[in-house]
Enzyme design. Sequence first.
Site, PDB file in Angstrom:
ATOM      1  N   CYS A  70       0.802  -1.231   0.000  1.00 46.85           N
ATOM      2  CA  CYS A  70       0.000   0.000   0.000  1.00 46.85           C
ATOM      3  C   CYS A  70       0.832   1.276   0.000  1.00 46.85           C
ATOM      4  O   CYS A  70       0.286   2.365  -0.180  1.00 46.85           O
ATOM      5  CB  CYS A  70      -0.968  -0.003   1.186  1.00 46.85           C
ATOM      6  SG  CYS A  70      -0.182  -0.184   2.796  1.00 46.85           S
ATOM      7  N   HIS A  71       2.120   1.182   0.178  1.00 49.67           N
ATOM      8  CA  HIS A  71       2.981   2.372   0.281  1.00 49.67           C
ATOM      9  C   HIS A  71       4.200   2.167  -0.602  1.00 49.67           C
ATOM     10  O   HIS A  71       5.227   1.690  -0.111  1.00 49.67           O
ATOM     11  CB  HIS A  71       3.396   2.570   1.738  1.00 49.67           C
ATOM     12  CG  HIS A  71       4.117   3.845   2.007  1.00 49.67           C
ATOM     13  ND1 HIS A  71       5.486   3.958   1.907  1.00 49.67           N
ATOM     14  CD2 HIS A  71       3.677   5.058   2.373  1.00 49.67           C
ATOM     15  CE1 HIS A  71       5.858   5.184   2.226  1.00 49.67           C
ATOM     16  NE2 HIS A  71       4.767   5.869   2.512  1.00 49.67           N
ATOM     17  N   PHE A  72       4.192   2.417  -1.792  1.00 48.82           N
ATOM     18  CA  PHE A  72       3.147   2.910  -2.684  1.00 48.82           C
ATOM     19  C   PHE A  72       2.903   1.855  -3.756  1.00 48.82           C
ATOM     20  O   PHE A  72       3.823   1.117  -4.086  1.00 48.82           O
ATOM     21  CB  PHE A  72       3.594   4.213  -3.357  1.00 48.82           C
ATOM     22  CG  PHE A  72       3.891   5.321  -2.393  1.00 48.82           C
ATOM     23  CD1 PHE A  72       2.865   6.135  -1.925  1.00 48.82           C
ATOM     24  CD2 PHE A  72       5.174   5.544  -1.931  1.00 48.82           C
ATOM     25  CE1 PHE A  72       3.133   7.172  -1.046  1.00 48.82           C
ATOM     26  CE2 PHE A  72       5.444   6.577  -1.043  1.00 48.82           C
ATOM     27  CZ  PHE A  72       4.419   7.391  -0.597  1.00 48.82           C
TER      28      PHE A  72
END
Length: 172
Positions: A70-72
């Site tokens: 999720c990052h990124f």
Amino acid sequence: MVDKRESYTKEDLLASGRGELFGAKGPQLPAPNMLMMDRVVKMTETGGNFDKGYVEAELDINPDLWFFGCHFIGDPVMPGCLGLDAMWQLVGFYLGWLGGEGKGRALGVGEVKFTGQVLPTAKKVTYRIHFKRIVNRRLIMGLADGEVLVDGRLIYTANDLKVGLFQDTSAF
């Protein structure tokens, strides 16, 4: 009485998260996913840059760690704030190791510098905490400098990490 070992396994750290390692009144580490280390490899009451205590811990890196998804998206990197939080976690863990009681809370940091990153291709993150001062009065507080290394290369530094142990956090 605290079982003061020089090193702790992942199971020990998980026990801390359940409140089992330092007793019912001792500080707890967070549970996964926020637990940011797999083992503590060294803890001493002397040593470190100021000869007032030292902690070294490690996190094994693999591409499946939750934050890479999720990052990124398309540019995975471990959030720098997680490395900072890991250093605060270790300051609080050390206070419990010394026999301190209370709920651990991060109180601040003087300066943080990021000069590198943790990518999914890395193998290991190492955290080093150098204690400057321990206050053991009504408020138990640790003051330390920290370093984060990835595969042996220094990538973050933090000066004046502060963590306190509180008997009551309702008014915090």
